[in-house]
Design a protein around this motif. Structure first.
Motif, PDB file in Angstrom:
ATOM      1  N   SER A 149       4.438   4.156   6.768  1.00 31.34           N
ATOM      2  CA  SER A 149       3.750   5.448   6.761  1.00 31.34           C
ATOM      3  C   SER A 149       4.242   6.354   5.637  1.00 31.34           C
ATOM      4  CB  SER A 149       3.949   6.147   8.115  1.00 31.34           C
ATOM      5  OG  SER A 149       3.489   5.338   9.170  1.00 31.34           O
ATOM      6  N   GLY A 150       5.011   5.788   4.691  1.00 30.33           N
ATOM      7  CA  GLY A 150       5.424   6.553   3.524  1.00 30.33           C
ATOM      8  C   GLY A 150       6.581   7.488   3.750  1.00 30.33           C
ATOM      9  N   ASN A 151       7.392   7.233   4.782  1.00 26.51           N
ATOM     10  CA  ASN A 151       8.485   8.129   5.111  1.00 26.51           C
ATOM     11  C   ASN A 151       9.830   7.549   4.682  1.00 26.51           C
ATOM     12  OD1 ASN A 151       7.013  10.321   6.688  1.00 26.51           O
ATOM     13  ND2 ASN A 151       6.298   8.469   7.725  1.00 26.51           N
ATOM     14  N   LYS A 152      10.909   8.212   5.054  1.00 27.82           N
ATOM     15  CA  LYS A 152      12.259   7.848   4.633  1.00 27.82           C
ATOM     16  C   LYS A 152      13.059   7.350   5.828  1.00 27.82           C
ATOM     17  CE  LYS A 152      16.431  10.205   2.842  1.00 27.82           C
ATOM     18  NZ  LYS A 152      16.892  11.484   2.251  1.00 27.82           N
ATOM     19  N   VAL A 153      13.767   6.239   5.615  1.00 31.00           N
ATOM     20  CA  VAL A 153      14.597   5.642   6.664  1.00 31.00           C
ATOM     21  C   VAL A 153      16.057   5.672   6.215  1.00 31.00           C
ATOM     22  CG1 VAL A 153      15.148   3.508   7.892  1.00 31.00           C
ATOM     23  CG2 VAL A 153      12.749   4.176   7.550  1.00 31.00           C
ATOM     24  N   ARG A 185      -3.238   8.324   6.101  1.00 28.17           N
ATOM     25  CA  ARG A 185      -2.263   8.763   7.108  1.00 28.17           C
ATOM     26  C   ARG A 185      -0.941   9.211   6.486  1.00 28.17           C
ATOM     27  NH1 ARG A 185      -2.839   7.007  12.665  1.00 28.17           N
ATOM     28  NH2 ARG A 185      -5.078   6.957  13.091  1.00 28.17           N
ATOM     29  N   ILE A 186      -0.700   8.890   5.222  1.00 27.37           N
ATOM     30  CA  ILE A 186       0.580   9.227   4.599  1.00 27.37           C
ATOM     31  C   ILE A 186       0.634  10.727   4.323  1.00 27.37           C
ATOM     32  CG2 ILE A 186       2.045   8.911   2.575  1.00 27.37           C
ATOM     33  CD1 ILE A 186       1.105   6.063   2.421  1.00 27.37           C
ATOM     34  N   ALA A 187       1.636  11.394   4.893  1.00 27.21           N
ATOM     35  CA  ALA A 187       1.754  12.842   4.765  1.00 27.21           C
ATOM     36  C   ALA A 187       2.414  13.221   3.445  1.00 27.21           C
ATOM     37  CB  ALA A 187       2.560  13.398   5.931  1.00 27.21           C
ATOM     38  N   GLU A 188       2.067  14.402   2.924  1.00 22.32           N
ATOM     39  CA  GLU A 188       2.686  14.885   1.692  1.00 22.32           C
ATOM     40  C   GLU A 188       4.175  15.146   1.895  1.00 22.32           C
ATOM     41  OE1 GLU A 188       0.758  18.178  -0.097  1.00 22.32           O
ATOM     42  OE2 GLU A 188      -1.241  17.265  -0.057  1.00 22.32           O
ATOM     43  N   GLN A 189       4.542  15.648   3.062  1.00 16.87           N
ATOM     44  CA  GLN A 189       5.937  15.932   3.365  1.00 16.87           C
ATOM     45  C   GLN A 189       6.481  14.820   4.253  1.00 16.87           C
ATOM     46  OE1 GLN A 189       7.850  18.428   2.117  1.00 16.87           O
ATOM     47  NE2 GLN A 189       9.547  17.358   3.104  1.00 16.87           N
ATOM     48  N   PRO A 190       7.298  13.907   3.712  1.00 13.10           N
ATOM     49  CA  PRO A 190       7.759  12.770   4.506  1.00 13.10           C
ATOM     50  C   PRO A 190       8.729  13.169   5.602  1.00 13.10           C
ATOM     51  CG  PRO A 190       8.831  12.784   2.362  1.00 13.10           C
ATOM     52  CD  PRO A 190       7.792  13.857   2.326  1.00 13.10           C
ATOM     53  N   VAL A 191       8.746  12.371   6.645  1.00 13.17           N
ATOM     54  CA  VAL A 191       9.699  12.511   7.742  1.00 13.17           C
ATOM     55  C   VAL A 191      10.900  11.627   7.432  1.00 13.17           C
ATOM     56  CG1 VAL A 191      10.073  11.976  10.189  1.00 13.17           C
ATOM     57  CG2 VAL A 191       7.950  13.077   9.458  1.00 13.17           C
ATOM     58  N   CYS A 192      12.087  12.067   7.838  1.00  8.66           N
ATOM     59  CA  CYS A 192      13.308  11.272   7.662  1.00  8.66           C
ATOM     60  C   CYS A 192      13.772  10.784   9.033  1.00  8.66           C
ATOM     61  CB  CYS A 192      14.403  12.104   6.997  1.00  8.66           C
ATOM     62  SG  CYS A 192      15.953  11.205   6.749  1.00  8.66           S
ATOM     63  N   MET A 205       0.834  -1.203   0.000  1.00  8.26           N
ATOM     64  CA  MET A 205       0.000   0.000   0.000  1.00  8.26           C
ATOM     65  C   MET A 205       0.866   1.250   0.000  1.00  8.26           C
ATOM     66  SD  MET A 205      -0.823   2.600   2.346  1.00  8.26           S
ATOM     67  CE  MET A 205      -0.470   1.793   3.911  1.00  8.26           C
ATOM     68  N   ALA A 206       1.881   1.283   0.861  1.00  9.32           N
ATOM     69  CA  ALA A 206       2.745   2.461   0.940  1.00  9.32           C
ATOM     70  C   ALA A 206       3.531   2.643  -0.352  1.00  9.32           C
ATOM     71  CB  ALA A 206       3.695   2.324   2.130  1.00  9.32           C
ATOM     72  N   ALA A 207       4.040   1.553  -0.915  1.00  6.60           N
ATOM     73  CA  ALA A 207       4.816   1.651  -2.149  1.00  6.60           C
ATOM     74  C   ALA A 207       3.981   2.183  -3.298  1.00  6.60           C
ATOM     75  CB  ALA A 207       5.393   0.277  -2.497  1.00  6.60           C
ATOM     76  N   ASP A 208       2.720   1.792  -3.367  1.00  7.09           N
ATOM     77  CA  ASP A 208       1.844   2.276  -4.422  1.00  7.09           C
ATOM     78  C   ASP A 208       1.426   3.729  -4.198  1.00  7.09           C
ATOM     79  OD1 ASP A 208       1.949  -0.135  -5.707  1.00  7.09           O
ATOM     80  OD2 ASP A 208       0.025  -0.860  -4.960  1.00  7.09           O
ATOM     81  N   ALA A 209       1.342   4.128  -2.933  1.00  6.96           N
ATOM     82  CA  ALA A 209       0.874   5.492  -2.630  1.00  6.96           C
ATOM     83  C   ALA A 209       1.938   6.541  -2.939  1.00  6.96           C
ATOM     84  CB  ALA A 209       0.459   5.575  -1.161  1.00  6.96           C
ATOM     85  N   VAL A 210       3.215   6.230  -2.692  1.00  5.67           N
ATOM     86  CA  VAL A 210       4.289   7.225  -2.872  1.00  5.67           C
ATOM     87  C   VAL A 210       5.466   6.589  -3.604  1.00  5.67           C
ATOM     88  CG1 VAL A 210       3.656   8.759  -0.968  1.00  5.67           C
ATOM     89  CG2 VAL A 210       5.043   6.723  -0.500  1.00  5.67           C
ATOM     90  N   PRO A 211       5.280   6.111  -4.827  1.00  4.90           N
ATOM     91  CA  PRO A 211       6.355   5.369  -5.511  1.00  4.90           C
ATOM     92  C   PRO A 211       7.619   6.184  -5.729  1.00  4.90           C
ATOM     93  CG  PRO A 211       4.591   5.955  -7.045  1.00  4.90           C
ATOM     94  CD  PRO A 211       4.079   6.239  -5.669  1.00  4.90           C
ATOM     95  N   ASP A 212       7.501   7.494  -5.897  1.00  6.16           N
ATOM     96  CA  ASP A 212       8.666   8.320  -6.196  1.00  6.16           C
ATOM     97  C   ASP A 212       9.360   8.865  -4.953  1.00  6.16           C
ATOM     98  OD1 ASP A 212       8.213   7.934  -8.908  1.00  6.16           O
ATOM     99  OD2 ASP A 212       6.844   9.650  -9.022  1.00  6.16           O
ATOM    100  N   HIS A 213       8.751   8.685  -3.777  1.00  7.65           N
ATOM    101  CA  HIS A 213       9.411   9.142  -2.551  1.00  7.65           C
ATOM    102  C   HIS A 213      10.625   8.266  -2.254  1.00  7.65           C
ATOM    103  CE1 HIS A 213       5.920  11.483  -0.407  1.00  7.65           C
ATOM    104  NE2 HIS A 213       6.140  11.881  -1.639  1.00  7.65           N
TER     105      HIS A 213
END
Length: 532
Positions: free
Chosen positions: A237-241, A208-215, A16-24
């Motif tokens: 949650s669509g963020n960066k690790v 819940r996935i924010a437009e501006q991801p958290v790192c 779900m997360a990968a499909d929601a923000v593929p370019d993040h």
């Protein structure tokens, strides 16, 4: 494209997360970088490769790896197949590795070139292991040759997740969770910042996935629960690790904070936090303006270290977590510099994440403000037990008033305001002269002394006291603390009977790669030092 997940299954939630923000951007490990789309494609290919080699539902896949992008790829690929990734300490030698592969019933091992020779020495004696894959050319070739589509598999919230925990004593044990219970107890329930509360249904997650991801940067190896749980929580949650490769390099951590604009950092106790703060002081500071949280979990952080965090990073919010591989996250203490200097007494956890009670020796709940010290029990979402160890499962998980509880092994009291005051581990209790002394309480007091860099406290047999309190101390470079000096320091903070009777000075305190205390080593060092 996947639909919003209908189950609390880690693979469904990842897709779900990968499909929601593929370019993040999803993951950075050294010079390895993956967007969500890139990471998802590699996960699909690895899953198809493993499936083609006979790995499927319920199979256990051992990950004998240091931090690398392939670690998360392998975890997610295993979940995709309804298989179970098994965390393996990358410092294990052949006998230890052989024990864990056998105990975990691993059928596959994913490792790296530097560790592959150790795998080769043990798999010949383990007929259950039928697949070995080494990162690098062979791994990349396997992915390139595998189909890129998602395996058509219907998954379940009841699929298994296992985390092996060594604790501070004994052989490692595999803690067996259902995905749904681990989702809530371990990885935040879809609310990594603990701001909105856990989701009630998995289909709430996309919103819940924010437009501006958290790192987020967990300063721990992925073989440790703290790194797995924080990484999955933020990725789902669509963020960066950001993960740190290799052994702890404090300067490299701060450079990563600068380069990747890290917003949140998590450490495992003083053993990780102190070297980070030392590196900051040596360099005269770094650009940490992006950082707004400094979190701790998996090992205690002393009041002296918390004070240094605020002196170094006065604008950060510090969250000190309380939990375990068996309980998940139980509670946290959330403070900022404006709340004043950290208290010198027991750490108070005042933000419960799940039902938690403290019971006395008779089994009655400890009354708030009574000062009675009892055992901590955790309720709510719990694991099924220990893999292949019904005796340990029966000893740790109990029924109480029709509800299942975990005996965590922690000792605590309940403050007048209802917060949990943690005093130490029951296994670390020293009975000296009929009084109980908790090792972690004495360690926290000793670490506040300017000459003590790190320490562990244990008891050694003593004809007069039964057990005598021994401080195994790594001094600050150039310092030479004496027993009298440390005893006087402790007596200003603790009852006199808690002060150490002996001092053993060591070059370095032994800890696990994640920073957890090695009390077996400390016991041996104390007995040798006191006896010499």
């Amino acid at each position: 494209m996947s639909q919003a997940p209908s189950t609390f299954n880690f693979a469904d939630i990842w897709e779900m997360a990968a499909d929601a923000v593929p370019d993040h951007e999803a993951l950075v490990v050294g010079d390895q970088r993956r967007t969500y789309a890139q990471l998802d494609e590699r996960v699909r290919r690895l899953a198809n490769h493993l499936s083609g080699r006979g790995v499927g539902r319920g199979d256990h896949v051992a990950l004998y790896l240091e931090n690398c992008a392939e670690y998360l790829e392998a975890m997610l690929a295993a979940f995709t197949l309804r298989a179970v990734p098994i965390n393996v300490n990358h410092r294990y030698v052949a006998d230890e590795l052989g024990y864990l592969l056998d105990n975990s019933d691993a059928v596959a091992v994913i490792t790296q070139p530097s560790l592959a020779p150790t795998v080769d020495t043990v798999v010949g004696h383990l007929p259950a292991v039928r697949v070995t894959l080494v990162t690098g050319d062979d791994y990349d070739a396997a992915l390139a040759a595998a189909p890129g589509e998602r395996p058509a598999i219907t998954r379940s919230s009841d699929d298994r997740y296992i985390i092996y925990t060594g604790g501070t004593t004994g052989m490692p044990k595999g803690v067996v969770w259902r995905h749904v219970d681990a989702f809530y107890a371990c990885i935040g329930g879809g609310d990594p910042m603990r701001l909105h509360g856990p989701v009630k249904r998995p289909d709430e997650l996309p919103a819940r996935i924010a437009e501006q991801p958290v790192c987020f940067l967990p300063v721990a190896p992925m073989m440790h629960a703290a790194a797995q749980w924080t990484s999955l929580s933020w990725l789902f949650s669509g963020n960066k690790v950001v993960l740190m490769p290799g052994s702890l390099d404090p300067g490299a951590v701060w450079h990563a904070v600068e380069r990747e604009k890290v917003n949140g950092l998590t450490v495992v106790g003083d053993a990780v936090a102190r070297p980070l703060l030392d590196a900051w002081d040596r360099a005269g500071g770094y650009d940490a303006s992006s950082l707004f949280t400094f979190s701790n979990g998996g090992a205690p952080m002393s009041p002296a270290t918390r004070a240094r965090v605020f002196a170094t990073l006065p604008d950060v919010f510090l969250a000190d977590g309380f939990g375990s591989s068996e309980a998940g996250t139980q509670a946290s203490m959330r403070v900022s510099a404006k709340d004043g200097p950290p208290a010198a007494g027991p750490v108070r956890f005042n933000h419960p994440a799940k039902p938690t009670i403290v019971v006395d020796a008779a089994g009655a709940e400890v009354v708030a403000g009574s000062g009675v010290i009892g055992q901590v029990l955790a309720g709510g979402h719990l694991p099924l037990g220990y893999h292949k160890d019904p005796e340990a499962t029966g000893a740790s998980f109990v029924e109480r008033d029709g509800q299942r509880w975990l005996i965590t092994g922690d000792m605590a009291t309940i403050a007048a305001d209802g917060s949990i005051e943690l005093v130490g581990r029951g296994s670390g209790t020293i009975n000296t002269g009929g009084e109980k002394v908790f090792a972690e309480e004495v360690e926290a007091a000793l670490k506040a002394h300017p000459s003590v860099y790190d320490c562990l406290v244990v008891g050694v047999p003593d004809e007069h006291w039964g057990s005598a309190v021994v401080a195994v101390v790594q001094p600050v470079a150039g310092a030479a603390p004496t027993l009298d000096e440390l005893v006087g320091h402790c007596k200003q903070r603790l009852a006199a009977y808690k002060a150490p009777k002996h001092l053993v000075v060591v070059d370095a305190v032994a800890r696990s790669p994640s920073g957890k205390a090695d009390y077996r080593w400390a016991q041996a060092a104390a007995e040798k030092g006191v006896g010499s």
